[in-house]
Each structure stands twice: as structure tokens, then as C-alpha cells.
Write a protein that holds these residues in place. Structure first.
Motif, PDB file in Angstrom:
ATOM      1  N   SER A  46       0.838  -1.207   0.000  1.00 51.37           N
ATOM      2  CA  SER A  46       0.000   0.000   0.000  1.00 51.37           C
ATOM      3  C   SER A  46       0.867   1.248   0.000  1.00 51.37           C
ATOM      4  CB  SER A  46      -0.943   0.016   1.209  1.00 51.37           C
ATOM      5  OG  SER A  46      -0.248  -0.006   2.429  1.00 51.37           O
ATOM      6  N   GLY A  47       0.371   2.285  -0.665  1.00 51.01           N
ATOM      7  CA  GLY A  47       1.104   3.539  -0.789  1.00 51.01           C
ATOM      8  C   GLY A  47       0.782   4.509   0.332  1.00 51.01           C
ATOM      9  N   ARG A  48       1.506   5.617   0.330  1.00 55.15           N
ATOM     10  CA  ARG A  48       1.396   6.583   1.423  1.00 55.15           C
ATOM     11  C   ARG A  48       0.944   7.955   0.919  1.00 55.15           C
ATOM     12  NH1 ARG A  48       5.560   3.139   1.840  1.00 55.15           N
ATOM     13  NH2 ARG A  48       6.008   2.178   3.868  1.00 55.15           N
ATOM     14  N   ALA A  49       0.525   8.771   1.862  1.00 57.76           N
ATOM     15  CA  ALA A  49       0.206  10.161   1.551  1.00 57.76           C
ATOM     16  C   ALA A  49       1.497  10.900   1.208  1.00 57.76           C
ATOM     17  CB  ALA A  49      -0.482  10.817   2.740  1.00 57.76           C
ATOM     18  N   GLY A  50       1.362  11.983   0.468  1.00 64.30           N
ATOM     19  CA  GLY A  50       2.530  12.765   0.091  1.00 64.30           C
ATOM     20  C   GLY A  50       3.151  13.488   1.264  1.00 64.30           C
ATOM     21  N   GLY A  51       4.420  13.855   1.117  1.00 62.99           N
ATOM     22  CA  GLY A  51       5.149  14.537   2.178  1.00 62.99           C
ATOM     23  C   GLY A  51       4.565  15.883   2.558  1.00 62.99           C
ATOM     24  N   LYS A  52       3.828  16.512   1.637  1.00 62.17           N
ATOM     25  CA  LYS A  52       3.211  17.803   1.927  1.00 62.17           C
ATOM     26  C   LYS A  52       1.707  17.682   2.210  1.00 62.17           C
ATOM     27  CE  LYS A  52       6.520  20.828  -0.386  1.00 62.17           C
ATOM     28  NZ  LYS A  52       6.725  21.915  -1.381  1.00 62.17           N
ATOM     29  N   CYS A  53       1.236  16.429   2.345  1.00 69.14           N
ATOM     30  CA  CYS A  53      -0.184  16.208   2.627  1.00 69.14           C
ATOM     31  C   CYS A  53      -0.428  16.282   4.137  1.00 69.14           C
ATOM     32  CB  CYS A  53      -0.643  14.858   2.074  1.00 69.14           C
ATOM     33  SG  CYS A  53      -0.627  14.784   0.269  1.00 69.14           S
ATOM     34  N   THR A  54      -0.204  17.466   4.674  1.00 71.44           N
ATOM     35  CA  THR A  54      -0.464  17.671   6.097  1.00 71.44           C
ATOM     36  C   THR A  54      -1.955  17.873   6.307  1.00 71.44           C
ATOM     37  OG1 THR A  54      -0.229  20.071   5.941  1.00 71.44           O
ATOM     38  CG2 THR A  54       1.778  18.782   6.385  1.00 71.44           C
ATOM     39  N   LEU A  55      -2.395  17.668   7.522  1.00 69.23           N
ATOM     40  CA  LEU A  55      -3.805  17.887   7.850  1.00 69.23           C
ATOM     41  C   LEU A  55      -4.192  19.328   7.544  1.00 69.23           C
ATOM     42  CD1 LEU A  55      -6.391  16.695   9.100  1.00 69.23           C
ATOM     43  CD2 LEU A  55      -5.528  17.415  11.339  1.00 69.23           C
ATOM     44  N   GLU A  56      -3.315  20.259   7.876  1.00 67.80           N
ATOM     45  CA  GLU A  56      -3.593  21.675   7.648  1.00 67.80           C
ATOM     46  C   GLU A  56      -3.720  21.982   6.152  1.00 67.80           C
ATOM     47  OE1 GLU A  56      -1.617  26.074   8.673  1.00 67.80           O
ATOM     48  OE2 GLU A  56      -0.480  24.228   9.025  1.00 67.80           O
ATOM     49  N   ASN A  57      -2.788  21.459   5.348  1.00 70.09           N
ATOM     50  CA  ASN A  57      -2.816  21.743   3.912  1.00 70.09           C
ATOM     51  C   ASN A  57      -4.065  21.183   3.233  1.00 70.09           C
ATOM     52  OD1 ASN A  57      -0.429  23.141   3.885  1.00 70.09           O
ATOM     53  ND2 ASN A  57       0.826  21.410   3.200  1.00 70.09           N
ATOM     54  N   VAL A  58      -4.418  19.950   3.578  1.00 71.38           N
ATOM     55  CA  VAL A  58      -5.559  19.320   2.914  1.00 71.38           C
ATOM     56  C   VAL A  58      -6.874  19.935   3.384  1.00 71.38           C
ATOM     57  CG1 VAL A  58      -6.828  17.149   2.670  1.00 71.38           C
ATOM     58  CG2 VAL A  58      -4.338  17.182   2.442  1.00 71.38           C
ATOM     59  N   ARG A  59      -6.996  20.227   4.650  1.00 70.68           N
ATOM     60  CA  ARG A  59      -8.217  20.885   5.143  1.00 70.68           C
ATOM     61  C   ARG A  59      -8.390  22.250   4.479  1.00 70.68           C
ATOM     62  NH1 ARG A  59     -10.934  19.209   9.627  1.00 70.68           N
ATOM     63  NH2 ARG A  59     -11.541  21.362  10.043  1.00 70.68           N
ATOM     64  N   LYS A  60      -7.280  22.961   4.311  1.00 75.01           N
ATOM     65  CA  LYS A  60      -7.334  24.274   3.661  1.00 75.01           C
ATOM     66  C   LYS A  60      -7.721  24.131   2.191  1.00 75.01           C
ATOM     67  CE  LYS A  60      -4.486  28.377   2.759  1.00 75.01           C
ATOM     68  NZ  LYS A  60      -3.133  28.994   2.948  1.00 75.01           N
ATOM     69  N   SER A  61      -7.144  23.144   1.519  1.00 76.81           N
ATOM     70  CA  SER A  61      -7.455  22.924   0.106  1.00 76.81           C
ATOM     71  C   SER A  61      -8.913  22.531  -0.091  1.00 76.81           C
ATOM     72  CB  SER A  61      -6.543  21.833  -0.468  1.00 76.81           C
ATOM     73  OG  SER A  61      -5.188  22.225  -0.434  1.00 76.81           O
ATOM     74  N   LEU A  62      -9.465  21.777   0.867  1.00 73.23           N
ATOM     75  CA  LEU A  62     -10.859  21.350   0.774  1.00 73.23           C
ATOM     76  C   LEU A  62     -11.829  22.400   1.313  1.00 73.23           C
ATOM     77  CD1 LEU A  62     -10.472  17.622   1.896  1.00 73.23           C
ATOM     78  CD2 LEU A  62     -11.054  18.435  -0.390  1.00 73.23           C
ATOM     79  N   LYS A  63     -11.274  23.505   1.834  1.00 72.69           N
ATOM     80  CA  LYS A  63     -12.085  24.609   2.385  1.00 72.69           C
ATOM     81  C   LYS A  63     -13.019  24.129   3.497  1.00 72.69           C
ATOM     82  CE  LYS A  63     -12.040  27.509  -1.771  1.00 72.69           C
ATOM     83  NZ  LYS A  63     -10.993  26.752  -2.480  1.00 72.69           N
ATOM     84  N   ILE A  64     -12.482  23.297   4.376  1.00 73.02           N
ATOM     85  CA  ILE A  64     -13.264  22.794   5.509  1.00 73.02           C
ATOM     86  C   ILE A  64     -13.203  23.824   6.637  1.00 73.02           C
ATOM     87  CG2 ILE A  64     -13.446  20.984   7.255  1.00 73.02           C
ATOM     88  CD1 ILE A  64     -12.209  19.068   5.216  1.00 73.02           C
ATOM     89  N   PRO A  65     -14.343  24.319   7.094  1.00 70.72           N
ATOM     90  CA  PRO A  65     -14.332  25.377   8.132  1.00 70.72           C
ATOM     91  C   PRO A  65     -13.840  24.857   9.480  1.00 70.72           C
ATOM     92  CG  PRO A  65     -16.577  24.633   7.683  1.00 70.72           C
ATOM     93  CD  PRO A  65     -15.707  23.989   6.648  1.00 70.72           C
ATOM     94  N   GLU A  66     -13.274  25.752  10.254  1.00 68.73           N
ATOM     95  CA  GLU A  66     -12.818  25.421  11.602  1.00 68.73           C
ATOM     96  C   GLU A  66     -13.990  24.911  12.433  1.00 68.73           C
ATOM     97  OE1 GLU A  66      -9.855  25.382  13.112  1.00 68.73           O
ATOM     98  OE2 GLU A  66      -8.855  25.858  11.232  1.00 68.73           O
ATOM     99  N   GLY A  67     -13.728  23.929  13.264  1.00 68.36           N
ATOM    100  CA  GLY A  67     -14.787  23.386  14.098  1.00 68.36           C
ATOM    101  C   GLY A  67     -15.561  22.257  13.442  1.00 68.36           C
ATOM    102  N   THR A  68     -15.269  22.008  12.166  1.00 69.40           N
ATOM    103  CA  THR A  68     -15.911  20.912  11.432  1.00 69.40           C
ATOM    104  C   THR A  68     -14.855  19.876  11.085  1.00 69.40           C
ATOM    105  OG1 THR A  68     -17.513  22.448  10.455  1.00 69.40           O
ATOM    106  CG2 THR A  68     -17.258  20.304   9.390  1.00 69.40           C
ATOM    107  N   VAL A  69     -15.138  18.599  11.366  1.00 64.10           N
ATOM    108  CA  VAL A  69     -14.161  17.555  11.056  1.00 64.10           C
ATOM    109  C   VAL A  69     -13.994  17.401   9.562  1.00 64.10           C
ATOM    110  CG1 VAL A  69     -13.636  15.095  11.226  1.00 64.10           C
ATOM    111  CG2 VAL A  69     -14.557  16.314  13.207  1.00 64.10           C
ATOM    112  N   GLY A  70     -15.110  17.273   8.844  1.00 64.28           N
ATOM    113  CA  GLY A  70     -15.056  17.124   7.391  1.00 64.28           C
ATOM    114  C   GLY A  70     -14.515  15.774   6.962  1.00 64.28           C
TER     115      GLY A  70
END
Length: 603
Positions: free
Chosen positions: A97-121
Motif C-alpha cells: 500500500s502507498g502513502r500520503a505525500g510529504g506535503k499532505c499535512t492535515l492543515e494543507n488538505v483541510r485548507k485545500s478542501l475549504k473545511i471550516p474550523e470546528g468541522t471535522v469534514g
């Protein structure tokens, strides 16, 4: 003038298996390939006949399935396998099985998906952020290098699949149905959609999904296979293919980099210690009558099958449930016990199954310990269903522990070796995103990451997500000899299928084919894009006795009978058993799921 191919079939519909199928067990002394596609099976048979072993044949089948059933699997996805070496009696496991990318941080992906603060998404199945580094290409090469016969090269092993892609092949019924159902997604996912559709000047854009029986060519996929065959893993994880993969992902706002593919090239597939649980046959004459079920450890969900089996073992031992026999198969009490054991096990897996390399402390051994499973078994009631969403237990609290959409196939050979192999894009064609000139889609396995920062399976750089695909292998308790290789593909249905088909054989005396033909049950939606996979609903396959359905409802289960193409939720399985005749000759005996397009084929 011959009639057109279209005359073979009625127009595509959601009708599934108009009449009940009738299949016999297939026997052979030289080896068997059991899979969902006849043309892919032939790829494996060709390799066995050329002197290859079960592992060589498995990689040929994996490539053949990528060609003939790309709506389920591919080189852009992941793989796992369990291998039984007849010369040593050892069971080995390979995690591809493969892995997430080195820059696939929780912060980066949540920001890219435009998930609002306080929401798990969550990461949508169709999102570019669901793409993880494909592990299958490395997994194929590593399978041959670690378990192969050494007699055949990768060029020889991939040659049958390459020929299918270059010369073309007729598309099977079920594959055509799903190809057509996902045509819209393929068109919308990337500008390279034409690479995986059939040329037709009358269709929009000059291409469309192939229909059953029609010929399709996949030359770009064949080209990718040739590169892997001649250049090895380096040809996939660097150079043209890697560059196009990163380019298309980044073009949609993804975070994968060439360094991520290079990392996987250097890391390779991981050899892991398989986990197991012993299940004595309650009808046996001694403690050595029974089987030992082997599964992959987390990040795979095979532990669910082991936990459920362990809970049932304890309930039988305590007399809470009877030692079910042939007359009990698919009765309400029998299925109630299985459903409840699985529900309890999923309660733990939903929290604890993650990448142990990225989240140290996954309590694998504790979760399948007898003391912990005995504690979890207390949640079972023989007279009523627990329809609430079960929470995970505390495996460290046990007194004994305080000190401490997919293709499955199986192959065997004349030497007694066997391999249980599974390869997947996850949901159908995965994200449907196609790297230019490569002919394959990228998986959406990253959708299984949690976006909850407190969850063990939370997204993190270079981490592997919770994986649904699990191969199964069974040995005999008496002497650790091989009993069978088996599996049931289909998202979160997989451990449920493992338990049902294995118990059908061990407790109820079903043949491999009967165990696969029998109607099944599935807790929850099976796949995230179909609904809540941990929902309390018990989906019951059409064909289950009415008294069973009524009995489950009286026990408090929310039951939904599934018909037509909706029955795909119950997966498609393969089983190859190993026995010996009275003269000492080894005999392979196989069953293949009637819900698929394939069968079991003798070498």
C-alpha cells in the motif's frame, strides 16, 4: 453476414443474474487460478504452463485484471498478498500500500478542501486529495522478487496482459455495466479521459464506455506495463510515468511530489508479520481439529475477521451460542451471532486500524487476545440486536494485558504453493484521474483517512490510511499445512465475507463453491460513497430464506433485502482448497463467485 456483437445482449440494465447460477467445484493437481475475469485468468494459466509458480501467475493475473476490469483495480492502486511456501510451510505477508505525500499535512488538505474550523469534514472519494502514492507497481515487482520461481522475467510475466491491451479484448458483462456507470466520472476527472474509453465517432468527443462483448484496446496501459517490465520499479516511480502522475495531480491542486514517488521506490513494499487466530472445530474429536485464519495486520482491516472469529469462538466455548452445524447455516440465530460479532469488531477497527509505522502503539496483539475478546463478547446478547454504534474498547484494560471496489484472486501451483492476492483502486476507477499517456486511473484510498486531529487514522505526511483490502489464508491446526487461500472483495464487506465463507465451510460443511454461492449479509453500506459503512442496517442478499429475514427482524435488526445490481455490496470471492488423495496426490479444489464474470480455471 454475421450478426453484430450487440445481438448477444439486451440493452444494459440493473438486472443481475436473471436465473440462479449453478457451478461445480473445480479440481486440479497442477494448480488453479480463480478470479473474476476469464481473460485475466488465462494470463495466469499461461505463466503456470511456462514454468512459473503461484506468485508469478498472480502478478500476471493482477496485470490482466487491470486490463479487463479497470473499473475495480489497477496499477494506480494498492495491493496486499499472503503467500504459502509449500517447501517451508511458512505464511508470508507483503503490504504493497502507498502513502500520503510529504506535503499532505492535515492543515494543507483541510485548507485545500475549504473545511471550516470546528468541522471535522472528510476527503471526498472523487477529490484529488484522495490520491495516495500507488503501491501496486512496486508490489508486483516485489512479489515476483520475494516469492517468484526465479524462472521467468517481469517481461514474460506481464506479456499476456500487454498483448490484451495492444491487440484488444472483448469486455465482459459486469465490467461493461460498471464502466458505463462511471463514464461520466471518467470524462469529468481529467482531460485524458479518452485513454480509458472506446473510440466511436458517433459518441460525444469520439469516445464512450465499451459495451459487453465489444472490443477495446488500452495501448497506453500496455505501454506502462512495458516500462515496468523492462525498467523495473524505477520505470514507474521516476521518469515519464512519475512526472505525468505528479503533473496531473498538481494540476488539480493536489500535493504529491516526485520526491513522494522516489520515497516509495526506495522504501518498496513492506514485508510484515501476518496475524492469525486459531479456531478449533467444535464438532472435532480433538483440539487439533480446526483451522488457523491468517490476515494482514493494520493498516489493513483483516483484524476485524480475526476478532469476530475470536468472539464467536468464545461464545461457543461458554455455551452462549450453540456449536452451529450444517442445519444452522443462514438461519436467524446463526447470522445474528455473526452480525453481532462483526459489529463489535468494527467498533474497535474504526478507531484502532491505522498505519502502525506512523502511529506507534496500534494494539494489534491485544485486540486479538483471548482475554480481550472474552471481554468484548460480553456485549453480545443471543436474544436481541445491539443496533447502536459500538464504541471501541480498551485493549490495555484487559487483566492479562497490564504487563504489556477491488479485485481478489487466488493462484496455486503444482508444487503446493498458493497465494492470496488483492489489488484495488478503492472505489471503482478510484478518482478517475488519468496521468497523460499512462492509461490508468489513480486510486482514491486517501479518502479513508480521518480529518479528526485526535483520531489514530488522521491524515499525516508519508502515512498509509486504513485499508479495506484484505487477502485471507487458512492453515490446518493439526499440522499447519495449507487449508485454503480465499478472499471476498468489496470495501467494508471484506472481513464480513471472510467470516461467512470460512464458517460456511468449517462449521456447516459447505464446499468452496457452495460457500461462495450462499446468500450473504453485510452490515452497513459496504462503501463510503454508498452510505454509512458503520450503519446499523443489516443488508440481506436476495435469496435468503424468508424465515431468516423475519427472524432477524424479530431479534431487533434493521433489515433491508437487497436485489438486482445492488447485490454488488456483498462482494465477489474466490476460494482454493488444498487436500490430499488417499494415494498421497495433492488436489486443488476451487470455487469462484457467481456474482463475478470469471470462474476457477485449472492449469
Amino acid at each position: 453476414m454475421p450478426l453484430p456483437t450487440s445481438s448477444i445482449y439486451q440493452p444494459p440494465s440493473a438486472e443481475f443474474m436473471k436465473w440462479p447460477s449453478r457451478r461445480s467445484v473445480v479440481h486440479s493437481t497442477k494448480g488453479i487460478v480463480a478470479c473474476t475475469q476469464p481473460l485475466a485468468a488465462k494470463c495466469g494459466i499461461d505463466i503456470l504452463n511456462a514454468g512459473g509458480n503461484a506468485a508469478d501467475a498472480a502478478v500476471a493475473v493482477a496485470a490482466g485484471l487491470n486490463m479487463t476490469e479497470p473499473c475495480s483495480t489497477g496499477i494506480g492502486g494498492d495491493m496486499f498478498c499472503l503467500y504459502y511456501d509449500a517447501s517451508t510451510g511458512k505464511v508470508s505477508a507483503l503490504n504493497g500500500s502507498g502513502r500520503a505525500g510529504g506535503k499532505c499535512t492535515l492543515e494543507n488538505v483541510r485548507k485545500s478542501l475549504k473545511i471550516p474550523e470546528g468541522t471535522v469534514g472528510k476527503i471526498p472519494m472523487s477529490s484529488v486529495h484522495a490520491v495516495t502514492v500507488p503501491g501496486a507497481a512496486a508490489g508486483w515487482v516485489d512479489t515476483v522478487e520475494r516469492f517468484g520461481s526465479g524462472k521467468l522475467t517481469m517481461e514474460q510475466i506481464l506479456a499476456p496482459a500487454i498483448e490484451l491491451g495492444e491487440k484488444g479484448f472483448p469486455v465482459s458483462e459486469t465490467t461493461a455495466y460498471f464502466w458505463g456507470r462511471q463514464e461520466k466520472g471518467i470524462r469529468e476527472a481529467s482531460p485524458n479521459f479518452a485513454e480509458m474509453l472506446k473510440a466511436d465517432s458517433s459518441a460525444p468527443g469520439g469516445v464512450r464506455a465499451p459495451k459487453a462483448g465489444e472490443i477495446i484496446k488500452l495501448p497506453n496501459l500496455a505501454k506502462t506495463f512495458r516500462t515496468l517490465a523492462t525498467e523495473g520499479k524505477k520505470g514507474f516511480y521516476s521518469g515519464r510515468i512519475a512526472e505525468e502522475l505528479v503533473k496531473v495531480v498538481n494540476g488539480f491542486g493536489g500535493h504529491l511530489e516526485l520526491a513522494d514517488l522516489q520515497h516509495h521506490l526506495e522504501t518498496g513494499s513492506e514485508s510484515v508479520e501476518p496475524i492469525s487466530l486459531k479456531f478449533p472445530n467444535p464438532h472435532g474429536t480433538s483440539e487439533t481439529d480446526g483451522v488457523e485464519l491468517w490476515e494482514h495486520p493494520p493498516n489493513g482491516q483483516g483484524i476485524v475477521a480475526l476478532m469476530a472469529l475470536g468472539i464467536l469462538k468464545h461464545l461457543i466455548k461458554q455455551g452462549t451460542i450453540p456449536a452451529f452445524g450444517p442445519s444452522d447455516h443462514n438461519t436467524a440465530p446463526y447470522l445474528h451471532a455473526i452480525v453481532e460479532a462483526l459489529r463489535i469488531s468494527f467498533g474497535d477497527a474504526s478507531w484502532f486500524v491505522t498505519d502502525p509505522n506512523a502511529a506507534p502503539g496500534v494494539p494489534t496483539s491485544q485486540l486479538i487476545s483471548a482475554s480481550y475478546l472474552a471481554e468484548r463478547a460480553k456485549l453480545f446478547s443471543p436474544s436481541s440486536a445491539n443496533t447502536s454504534v459500538l464504541q471501541p474498547g480498551d485493549p490495555y484494560a484487559s487483566p492479562a494485558l497490564t504487563s504489556s471496489d477491488t479485485v481478489y484472486f487466488a493462484c496455486s501451483d503444482s508444487q503446493g504453493n498458493a497465494i492470496s492476492f488483492i489489488n484495488s483502486n478503492y472505489g471503482g476507477f478510484g478518482t478517475c484521474i488519468i496521468p497523460a499517456g499512462c492509461g490508468f486511473t489513480l486510486q482514491n484510498r486517501g479518502a479513508n483517512f480521518s480529518l479528526d486531529a485526535k483520531h489514530p487514522n488522521v491524515l499525516a505526511p508519508r502515512k498509509r490510511p486504513y485499508h479495506t483490502i484484505i487477502p485471507g489464508l487458512v492453515t490446518n491446526l493439526q499440522d499447519s499445512s495449507l487449508h485454503s487461500v480465499f478472499g471476498v472483495m468489496g470495501g467494508f464487506m471484506q472481513p464480513q465475507g471472510h467470516v461467512q465463507t470460512l464458517l460456511g465451510q468449517v462449521l456447516c460443511g459447505l464446499s468452496p463453491q457452495q460457500a461462495l454461492d450462499a446468500p450473504r449479509v453485510c452490515i452497513g453500506a459496504g462503501m463510503p460513497d454508498e452510505g454509512n459503512v458503520y450503519d446499523a442496517t443489516v443488508h440481506v442478499e436476495e435469496g435468503m430464506p424468508e424465515e431468516t429475514v423475519d427472524g432477524l427482524r424479530k431479534l431487533g435488526h434493521k433489515v433491508e433485502v437487497v436485489k438486482g445490481m445492488g447485490r454488488i455490496v456483498f462482494g465477489r470471492g474466490q476460494i482454493i482448497r488444498w487436500t490430499k488423495d488417499i494415494d498421497g496426490t495433492g488436489v486443488w479444489s476451487a470455487g469462484s463467485d457467481m456474482r463475478g464474470d470469471g470462474a476457477a480455471y485449472p492449469a
